[in-house]
Design an enzyme around this catalytic site. Sequence first.
Site, PDB file in Angstrom:
ATOM      1  N   HIS A  35      37.384  43.874  53.508  1.00 38.68           N
ATOM      2  CA  HIS A  35      37.955  43.287  52.291  1.00 38.68           C
ATOM      3  C   HIS A  35      37.795  41.773  52.309  1.00 38.68           C
ATOM      4  CE1 HIS A  35      40.204  42.870  48.687  1.00 38.68           C
ATOM      5  NE2 HIS A  35      41.184  42.198  49.262  1.00 38.68           N
TER       6      HIS A  35
ATOM      7  N   CYS B  45      35.470  43.548  45.758  1.00 37.35           N
ATOM      8  CA  CYS B  45      35.925  42.292  46.372  1.00 37.35           C
ATOM      9  C   CYS B  45      34.798  41.345  46.757  1.00 37.35           C
ATOM     10  CB  CYS B  45      36.814  42.569  47.585  1.00 37.35           C
ATOM     11  SG  CYS B  45      35.950  43.305  49.008  1.00 37.35           S
TER      12      CYS B  45
ATOM     13  N   ASP C 102      43.590  36.775  45.471  1.00 30.87           N
ATOM     14  CA  ASP C 102      42.746  37.967  45.550  1.00 30.87           C
ATOM     15  C   ASP C 102      42.598  38.524  44.139  1.00 30.87           C
ATOM     16  OD1 ASP C 102      41.528  40.390  46.145  1.00 30.87           O
ATOM     17  OD2 ASP C 102      42.978  40.994  47.665  1.00 30.87           O
TER      18      ASP C 102
END
Length: 275
Positions: free
Chosen positions: A112, A73, A127
Amino acid sequence: MSEPRLANPTLYLQRLGFDAPPAPTLETLRQLQLRHTGVFAFENLSTITGAPVLIDLASVEQKVLHGGRGGYCYELNNLFLTLLLELGFEARGISGRVVLAQPEGTWAARTHRLSLVVIDGERYITDVGFGGMVPTAPLLLDTEAEQPTPHESYRIEKQADGYMLRAHVAGEWRSMYLFDLQRQEDIDYTLGNWYVSTHPESPFARRLMVARTGDGWRRTLNNGSFAIHRMGGDSERREVADVDELIAVLEQEFDLRLPDQPHVRQSLARMLVPA
């Protein structure tokens, strides 16, 4: 201070199937997110080989666009946010706490990275770096309704301390991550990445995790367990027998180019030994 810019946005867009910069619309965001999760694999090869995970834009761009690699991420969503900004989207980075496979009510570390995008006055989260359960479409923030994507359905629950993302998997709503809209700076991501990539208790330092999406399927690799999950169908699973097979799976199923170095093979071999 000016924001970092992509060195080669044209190549990035071409990898995503665009010959020219698309307009900053919801449909564009949908296409970008879906294609990104298919083209650029989620992977943590660096953390299991002990290589530093550099999350500055230039390092990520070199690794992902030129090095034949994917990322996690802090890499993929950094790259993606920069592209969105250069295309004219109103967007910024936010962060969350991964609770997937944790007992309900778990309050995990803030590790995250994802992004908030505003289009025509509506807020969405986007995302491209959440592994085997990454949403393959932007999700409207200000509704608790079920939201279909090209893969599973998701919903976002408003909670006292922010929002909970849940996915509909195997007939139940499973918690993915808690997030809020607090402004994040580079240093916040640096701290999270340092923990994720170096802390001995971080799963990223102890387990190989790779994922990629496609038309009606998700591929995942967890150490030596390879699976193809078909939407609405059965999953195919097999155990990888040795390092050569593992490297072949990474190259053929996830389109990753691995450095041919002894320590890489040694690190991968450790992932195949039962804990």
